[in-house]
Every structure is written in C-alpha cells, then in structure tokens.
Design an enzyme around this catalytic site. Sequence first.
Site, PDB file in Angstrom:
ATOM      1  CB  SER A 557      -0.959  -0.032   1.185  1.00  0.00           C
ATOM      2  OG  SER A 557      -1.996   0.903   1.033  1.00  0.00           O
ATOM      3  CG  ASP A 643      -6.953  -2.078  -3.527  1.00  0.00           C
ATOM      4  OD1 ASP A 643      -7.612  -1.329  -2.791  1.00  0.00           O
ATOM      5  OD2 ASP A 643      -5.758  -2.347  -3.327  1.00  0.00           O
ATOM      6  CG  HIS A 675      -6.139  -2.093   0.224  1.00  0.00           C
ATOM      7  ND1 HIS A 675      -5.351  -1.563  -0.775  1.00  0.00           N
ATOM      8  CD2 HIS A 675      -5.544  -1.734   1.396  1.00  0.00           C
ATOM      9  CE1 HIS A 675      -4.333  -0.900  -0.236  1.00  0.00           C
ATOM     10  NE2 HIS A 675      -4.428  -1.002   1.073  1.00  0.00           N
TER      11      HIS A 675
END
Length: 704
Positions: A557, A643, A675
């Site tokens: 991320s 995501d 995600h």
Amino acid sequence: MTTDAAPAIPPVATRTPIMRSHHGDDVEDAYEWFRAKDDAVVIAHLEAENAYTRARTAHLEELRGRVFDEIKGRTLETDLSVPSRRGTWWYYGRTLEGQQYGIQCRAPLSSPDDWNPPVLAPDTEVAGEQVLLDGNIEAEGHEFFSLGSFEVTADGTRMLFGVDVAGDERYVVRVRDLVTGEQLPDEIPGTFAGATFSPDGRFIIYTTVDDAWRPDTVWLHEIGTPVESDEKLFHEPDERYWVGAGFTRSDKYLMIGVGSSITSEEWLVDASDLRAEPRVVWPRAEGVEYDSDHAVVDGEDVLFILHNDEALDFELVRVAASEPAGERTVVVPHRPGERLLGMSTFRDWGVLGYRRAGLPRLGLLDYRSGRVDEIDFDEPLYAVGSGGNPEWAPPLLRLGYGSFVTPGTVYDYEIATGELHLRKRQPVLGGYEPTDYGQARVWVTAQDGAQVPLSLVWKRSFGEPGSAPRPVHLYGYGSYEHSIEPGFSIPRLSELDRGVIFAVAHVRGGGEMGRQWYEDGKLLAKRNTFTDFVDCARHLVDSGYTTPSTLVAEGGSAGGLLMGAVANLAPELFAGVLADVPFVDALTTILDPSLPLTVIEWDEWGDPLHNADVYAYMKSYSPYENVREVEYPKILAVTSLNDTRVLYVEPAKWVARLREVGADALLKCEMVAGHGGVSGRYNAWKERAFELAWLLDTLGVADA
C-alpha cells in the site's frame, strides 16, 4: 494491445499517450488507458500479465507447495479463540480444519458472577454452544467473502452481520433472530463496515459512502421498517473528512466521529433519544485532533478527551459531559516524545495506551488521582494492546500481547491484584521453541543525523546477525503515523528456518517515535521516509549483516510507494523488491479529486492540484514518474482488481513502464479481491506462499 501466444514472453501494452498538464508542466502518460476497468482489452492485458507471471514462476511450484505445507503444518487448524463475556453469554470464534472461514459461537455463563472464561478445547463439546454465523456457509457460491460488521444485541436476541462478496468494501447488512433462527426481512445494501445495534436493540446505526468511497453519512434504521424510511442522523459535506459512529462502552451516548488526517470533531447523541439533534464536543479547529470517551466520576458524567491542541504528542483532559467546551482538568500532561495513543473508559478505571522509546505501553488510570500504573512485560521488543472488553464494569482487563518470538498471547489483567492470567498462547505446531530465535533493535544514523530504529529477528542456529553476511528480508511502511509492531508470524518461520534475517525499518512517516517522527515523513518531508529506508539497507550491508545480492525489500500500500521510491533511489542495494497493492502512481492519483479518497489524502501528501510546489515535490519521488535507465532489482507487484484504496491501474502502469527500461518486473493481479488480497485463510496462505517462494528464490535460498 498485443500479446504473444507464449506466456513466457512479457505482455506488451500499446502506448497510447494521454496528456496531463498542471502548473505549466506537460506530461505524456502512455499507460493511463489501463484505468478503463470495464474495457475488455484492459482485462485481457491483466490476464496476460497473470499468465506471464505464472510461467515465470512455474519453477517455484514445488517450493510454493512446501512453504504452504509449512504454514499449514505449524497452524492448529481446528482451534478456538478465548471467550469474551457480554451480557449472559461467552462469545468466541472457531476454526475447523479444511474450512476457509471462521465460525462465530457463544455459550451461556455458568453464573452471573462468572468472569473467568471457560477453557475450551477443539475436540471437546461446549455445553450450550450456539453457532451464530458460519462464514463457510455464508461464503458458498462466492469467490470472495469478507465480514465487515458483526454484532449481537445486549440482550442476546438478535444479530447483525455485513457481508462483502466482491472485495470492494461495500457490505450488505442483514439481521437474524437468535431465538427463532429466522432471518428478518431487514436488508441494508451498500453500507460501510462497522454497523452497530443501539443499546436497546431497536435500531441499527450504519454509514454509507459517497462516490469517492468516503464514509460521509450516518443513518438510523429501525428494525422491521423499510430501508427507504431510514433516517439520516449526520452528513459531512467536506470531502476531506471521514465519518464513523459507535456507542460508548457505558451505552450512554452515540459518538459520531468526523476526521481527516490532521483534524477531528465529535458529536454526542443521547442513546435514549437517537433522533435528537447531535451536539458537538469541541468544534473542529484545523490541525487539532481529539478523541473522547464517557465515564462517571463522583456521580458526574464526564468525558476524558485525548487531544493535541498545543500538545504535539497529546495530553489527556477531563471535561463535564454537559459542557464539553468548558473547563478542562489536565489528567495526563503532554510529555514530548511520549505519544499518548488512546483512552478506554470503564466504570471504575480507565486504560491508557501510549508509546515510549518506540514501543507501545498500557497503563491503568485511576480516575480520581490521575495516577497511571504501567503494566510491565520483560521482553526487550513486544506489542501489547487491550481488546475484547465489551463489559462496562469487569474485574479483569483483556490484553493481547506478542513479540517477534512470542506467539500471540491473550492475558486477563486482574485489576484488584495486578496479576496477569495467561488465557491462551497461539499454538505453533512442529516443536517451535521461542529460545531458538533472537530479536533485537539497532539504531541507524540517517543522512541528516536522525536515529532510525531497525528491528531484527533471526534463528540463532545460523549465527548472530553481523557475524557473517546472511540473506535479509527488509520490511517498511512509513505513512499515516502507522507503526510496525514487533509481532509474531507463522509464515515468517519459513524464512527464518532457512537462515533469513527478517528486519523492519521503522522509518519516518510512521508513528514509532512519536508524532514528530510522523510529521518528519509526510507532505514536503516525505523523502525522509525513502532515504531512511535506504540508510537502513546500507547499514545492513556496510555492517556485514548482508550483501546487495542477498537483500530483498518488501512493503504494501503506502509501503508499496516506499518500495517504488527506493527502487529508483538505490536499485544497486537490492536483489529484489516485493510490492503489495503498491501506491506507485501517487501523483496521478492525488491530482484527481474524482478518484476514491483523493481529497482526504491531501492532508498526508499535499495538494498537487492547487499547489505547484507540492506538484513538483511529488513528481520528484512518485515511482511511476521516476523510472529511469538503470539496472533494477527483480520486482514483483501484487494487486487486486477490486481494490478501492490503491487501484490496480497503478502497479499495472508501473510494471509496463519498468519493462520499457528492461527491468525484470512481474505483475500478479487477483481478479476477485480487494485491498487486503484474497479471502479465506487457505487462499491467504497460498498467496503468502507464492510471495515467499519468489522472495526465497530471489535471495538464493530456495533449496535450503
């Protein structure tokens, strides 16, 4: 787009330049067309990338199987969590061998005075057990399953649960009668996670999101009424702010929280009259964050408020609940470098979480004296937090504890005596001995003199770190004041048992060393995050821990942004870079306020759309913008089509750009996931086994 029939040849995406113009800067983006998620050509390209990655990693199939078997073999697949008391029931979860998802259960108390949780064994029947929700049944017919809300009313008669079967974090909330087993007609689509019952069980409070995926509205649903008649309790029009809602442990108030990265505001609604107009605790002030909780002290309703108003690392104050903006009594003063994290109130005492010297701490707060008694642990590195404490007046405090070498542990702390009662330690099968492994923290001097914590864990039989060069897996994050805690991991043992040292660079932008540590790694100081990580990598090489050919970096991320940045800054330091759901096209995303969450992110990264200096600064480090003609390490980027936080388009574009300069880059895109990746524990283990096999192969220890 053209692709070769043989998957061993990387897909070649058509260059279709799209012009981007901001602040007098014209940029041609050849791969922005990947953003058309519903375009069959885009899907075909992603499928071709997956085929190429499968072909390039086919030689690792046996290793993947071994690593998966190691994870599975060390895990007690049929297991139970430690029961948590609420009302007249003990609530706990089960996992069963061969099943992907957990099962939510409960069993009745033996008596009203029963505060010691029953010791449950996987092969022993629990008297009076009721299965509330079996995730395996709910997931039937779906490739993806995630539970975003789960709660039972205080009287134990109804249950709500919110389910996402796509990975887009949109949950359908349903209600079940636990007395009859009947599914009620109430069904609320399109909710955010965290729906909750009112204390009397008559209502459900839930939030919904706007077109940019921002939770912006709180709703009130009365059980048994049409969803179309639900009442709007609160709406936040400012695109910079998220909204959430929940009840105080005392059940006195509904707390509606509004927050950005740097500013927060809370509103109170009396739980006995949920349709009443919310009243603000403290009106929002730019840059001031606070969090409040209700207690009763000497017969008066009060709020304990943790805030950073002229207190960088926060202080704790007490105010009257009837007049929150009135006189403040300082309970725990601001201490620079000792970051106060959170306050939880119970009837007779409170729990304060804080960080000191890079580690989380917990202390018991005496309401009247203001004294904080810290709960001590004897390991040099550890993580601890309170959780699973729904009751208002318990004699015990439930704690979660662990370290790099100590598996996850559940304690109950006895308030009257200060005694820690061990309830459970995560089983690790196969003869795991914590003393076979070591953990330590060293300090790395950054380019500007800052002292960066670097945590290490290793298997002792391979020698002490630094005695000879060893393969090293270096992990980092460094954003949103999120701290990487020294926690235990069963999959990590597959690395350590092959001689790999696992290391965590606690870089600026995280929260390990207090609020200033975060401030020094965001906005126009963001480059410190990247250079800190590079300095940690160089320290590992220069100090003899490892060599560049046996060093792999990983982050996900915002940590994936870190990976892309360090690959550009110091490609010579790494043999490989593993980037999970990586935020590698940061500038393009943050320039577009129509994309999910972009406006909210301006407090973290800056606003390049309206500020030329921010634009230039972000362009100087955004990985996609700065791919160059160098010899890159091997790169594996993992993403998910659904995501909603870091869109698949970012790593897809990045990999295509890397290939233009000859980089050995792979893309793996889960076509039904979000995600957090795939759902289901076996699927998650297979996913991690895939990543670890690639990592071990890159480190040269695949056959160890």
